[in-house]
Design an enzyme around this catalytic site. Structure first.
Site, mmCIF file in Angstrom:
data_model
loop_
_atom_site.group_PDB
_atom_site.id
_atom_site.type_symbol
_atom_site.label_atom_id
_atom_site.label_comp_id
_atom_site.label_asym_id
_atom_site.label_seq_id
_atom_site.Cartn_x
_atom_site.Cartn_y
_atom_site.Cartn_z
ATOM 1 N N GLU A 34 0.858 -1.190 0.000
ATOM 2 C CA GLU A 34 0.000 0.000 0.000
ATOM 3 C C GLU A 34 0.893 1.238 0.000
ATOM 4 O O GLU A 34 2.018 1.199 0.528
ATOM 5 C CB GLU A 34 -0.896 0.002 1.234
ATOM 6 C CG GLU A 34 -0.138 0.049 2.534
ATOM 7 C CD GLU A 34 -0.985 -0.285 3.752
ATOM 8 O OE1 GLU A 34 -0.857 0.415 4.761
ATOM 9 O OE2 GLU A 34 -1.743 -1.272 3.696
ATOM 10 N N LYS A 36 2.590 4.473 1.246
ATOM 11 C CA LYS A 36 2.846 4.963 2.606
ATOM 12 C C LYS A 36 2.545 6.458 2.639
ATOM 13 O O LYS A 36 3.345 7.274 2.201
ATOM 14 C CB LYS A 36 4.287 4.694 3.033
ATOM 15 C CG LYS A 36 4.537 5.033 4.493
ATOM 16 C CD LYS A 36 5.948 4.684 4.911
ATOM 17 C CE LYS A 36 6.122 4.965 6.410
ATOM 18 N NZ LYS A 36 5.863 6.375 6.753
ATOM 19 N N ASP A 38 1.988 10.239 3.910
ATOM 20 C CA ASP A 38 2.689 11.117 4.842
ATOM 21 C C ASP A 38 1.648 11.927 5.606
ATOM 22 O O ASP A 38 1.423 13.110 5.349
ATOM 23 C CB ASP A 38 3.643 12.036 4.081
ATOM 24 C CG ASP A 38 4.656 12.695 5.007
ATOM 25 O OD1 ASP A 38 4.806 12.215 6.144
ATOM 26 O OD2 ASP A 38 5.301 13.678 4.588
ATOM 27 N N TYR A 148 -6.042 1.312 6.847
ATOM 28 C CA TYR A 148 -5.004 0.368 6.419
ATOM 29 C C TYR A 148 -4.921 -0.892 7.271
ATOM 30 O O TYR A 148 -4.132 -1.781 6.972
ATOM 31 C CB TYR A 148 -3.628 1.038 6.345
ATOM 32 C CG TYR A 148 -3.104 1.655 7.628
ATOM 33 C CD1 TYR A 148 -2.794 0.882 8.739
ATOM 34 C CD2 TYR A 148 -2.875 3.020 7.709
ATOM 35 C CE1 TYR A 148 -2.289 1.447 9.887
ATOM 36 C CE2 TYR A 148 -2.366 3.604 8.852
ATOM 37 C CZ TYR A 148 -2.067 2.814 9.940
ATOM 38 O OH TYR A 148 -1.568 3.385 11.089
ATOM 39 N N LYS A 236 11.087 2.801 1.693
ATOM 40 C CA LYS A 236 11.071 4.243 1.506
ATOM 41 C C LYS A 236 11.590 4.630 0.113
ATOM 42 O O LYS A 236 12.470 3.969 -0.444
ATOM 43 C CB LYS A 236 11.931 4.934 2.581
ATOM 44 C CG LYS A 236 11.509 4.634 4.004
ATOM 45 C CD LYS A 236 10.090 5.035 4.305
ATOM 46 C CE LYS A 236 9.910 6.523 4.465
ATOM 47 N NZ LYS A 236 10.455 7.054 5.727
ATOM 48 N N CYS A 330 35.081 20.579 27.818
ATOM 49 C CA CYS A 330 33.633 20.729 27.653
ATOM 50 C C CYS A 330 33.294 22.180 27.335
ATOM 51 O O CYS A 330 33.740 23.094 28.050
ATOM 52 C CB CYS A 330 32.924 20.287 28.932
ATOM 53 S SG CYS A 330 31.131 20.589 28.888
ATOM 54 N N CYS A 333 31.151 23.442 30.743
ATOM 55 C CA CYS A 333 31.715 23.540 32.100
ATOM 56 C C CYS A 333 33.226 23.674 32.118
ATOM 57 O O CYS A 333 33.817 23.935 33.174
ATOM 58 C CB CYS A 333 31.288 22.342 32.941
ATOM 59 S SG CYS A 333 32.047 20.779 32.447
ATOM 60 N N CYS A 348 31.698 14.555 28.286
ATOM 61 C CA CYS A 348 32.032 15.322 29.480
ATOM 62 C C CYS A 348 31.700 14.436 30.671
ATOM 63 O O CYS A 348 30.560 13.982 30.799
ATOM 64 C CB CYS A 348 31.223 16.616 29.532
ATOM 65 S SG CYS A 348 31.392 17.503 31.102
ATOM 66 N N CYS A 353 28.036 19.102 35.377
ATOM 67 C CA CYS A 353 28.051 19.982 34.199
ATOM 68 C C CYS A 353 26.658 20.587 34.017
ATOM 69 O O CYS A 353 25.664 19.842 33.945
ATOM 70 C CB CYS A 353 28.450 19.189 32.960
ATOM 71 S SG CYS A 353 28.284 20.108 31.416
#
Length: 454
Positions: A34, A36, A38, A148, A236, A330, A333, A348, A353
């Site tokens: 079927e 697909k 959106d 569906y 897809k 980091c 921090c 980190c 942090c």
């Protein structure tokens, strides 16, 4: 549940082999395909032939109640047709709510005339329409629906997915006319090529083709994994691609300390969505693709959702490009970063942090955690910035006076958030464990660790 994705003929063959291996059979299997869509997946519950509940997929366990809104969608029957077969006491069906191309253009034209912001794409428009608090607004949107599947196929006298859809069509549900029963794998491949070639002739968006084992008995034998059915996959379409430029790179610190490089891109439209950022994942990925600052790159939306950089367009380099270097400390921090041998991720390791603590608070209150209504990312950031929330227990110490005094808040919003927090105190233990944000511990592991207590 979600669907596992496949992207090629070879992956379709691998899917078929995996299914037959699980069933311990060498026989050729029948499939049904079927388009697909959106749109937005919904579930409809009918009792004695009447629509009584309609919901979104939500988190896969609990959905949003949008019954009143769904009742305004003209293609969704409020009462099932009488057929020769007696109607089941309860019928639970699933389908997709979507906007046609014409409907989307009409809706955006109306919004433009009213001075309202335009929707970026039909999917967002459909989702936003169903989530309107006032069903009268939803009723003015030209939403459509295709069914569906069945959540309880045992209540109908059917043996295959094809028979189920035919029966549902007789009961009054709209079935996509491009649904096709395929007796073999080559027939599935041929149908995919037909859809790929004609997708732009349709008046609604599709991003691929769903492939399902046709036999409902085999579907039941195959069952599901933690996140997807074993008997279905989404094949897809190739992602739409575009070119843009890496203008800057930001290093973000997550709740587990992982430092992720994020590219800031020159804004570009990719199939109706303006893309401005894309994750670069880690040092290894940057080196593998030889990414540099100011590179011209090819991007796509992976699975038509997440932006990703496919490759550098090396022939467009000017010589002004610069290497992308990971920081030694980091960025939040200032503590030294560390990398565990065998891992690509740089972390980190400072448990205090501030960036990690902020992300932990956002996760705890957000959809992957307790899902506290009214405590989205921006509001949690504000609570942390104002010093009202520094640790998880602080959420449960908030009071109405504190919240109402914050910029952009008021007595009503403060009351609503406190009510939502109170409601989340009685959630299942597994959800609380997942909300804590412990590394490698999600809701599945949370449920497994609670099993003896349930």
């Amino acid at each position: 549940l979600s669907l596992d994705n496949i992207f090629s003929d070879a992956e379709l063959v691998a899917f078929d082999e995996k299914v037959r291996r699980y069933l311990k059979t060498d026989a050729q299997l029948g499939y049904i395909t079927e388009p697909k869509l959106d749109g937005l997946a919904v579930e409809l519950v009918y009792r004695q032939g009447m629509l009584v509940v309609g919901s979104t997929r939500g988190d896969g366990v609990v959905g949003e109640d949008v019954t009143a809104q769904l009742k305004t969608v003209q293609s969704i029957p409020l009462r099932l047709r009488d057929t020769a077969d007696a109607l089941p006491e309860e019928l639970v069906v699933r389908g997709e709510v979507f906007l046609s191309g014409k409907g989307f253009l009409l809706l955006n034209q109306q919004r433009q005339e009213a001075g309202e912001p335009l929707f970026a794409n039909p999917r967002n428009a459909a989702a936003g329409s169903l989530r309107q608090l006032d069903p009268k607004i939803t009723a003015r949107r030209p939403l459509q629906f295709f069914i569906y599947g069945l959540a309880n196929p045992e209540v109908l006298p059917v043996a295959t997915q094809g028979e189920a859809l035919a029966q549902l069509g007789r009961l009054g549900f709209p079935v996509n006319p491009l649904v096709t029963v395929c007796a073999s794998l080559p027939a599935v491949e041929a149908q995919y090529q037909r859809l790929l070639a004609t997708r732009h002739e349709l008046d609604y968006e599709i991003d691929g083709m769903v492939v399902k084992v046709d036999s409902l008995g085999l579907q039941q034998r195959l069952g599901v994994t933690a996140r997807a059915p074993r008997w279905a996959a989404a094949w897809k379409f190739p992602a739409v691609q575009a070119t843009t430029v890496i203008e800057a790179v930001e290093f973000q610190v997550g709740r587990t300390g992982a430092v992720t490089p994020v590219a800031h891109l020159k804004p570009v439209d990719v199939n109706g969505v303006v893309v401005r950022r894309a994750t670069l994942h880690n040092q290894d990925e940057i080196a593998r693709k030889d990414l540099r600052l100011h590179d011209t790159v090819l991007i796509q939306r992976a699975g038509d959702v997440i932006p990703e950089i496919v490759k550098v367009i090396a022939e467009m380099r000017s010589g002004q490009e610069e290497p992308i270097l990971f920081p030694a400390n980091c960025p939040e921090c200032g503590q030294p970063l560390a990398q565990t041998p065998g891992e690509a991720v740089v972390r980190c390791v400072n448990a205090y942090c501030p960036a990690q603590r902020l992300q932990q608070m956002i996760h705890f209150a957000g959809k992957s955690g307790l899902d506290v209504e009214g405590l989205g990312k921006k509001n949690v950031e504000q609570l942390v910035r104002e010093g009202l929330v520094q640790t998880i227990p602080d959420f449960f110490r908030l009071n109405a006076e504190q919240l109402a005094s914050l910029d952009g808040w008021g007595e009503k919003s403060a009351h609503n958030v406190l009510t939502a927090i109170e409601q989340r105190k009685t959630l299942p233990l597994a959800q609380l464990i997942a909300a804590l944000g412990i590394r490698h511990v999600g809701e599945e592991i949370g449920r497994a660790s609670c099993r003896e207590r349930v």
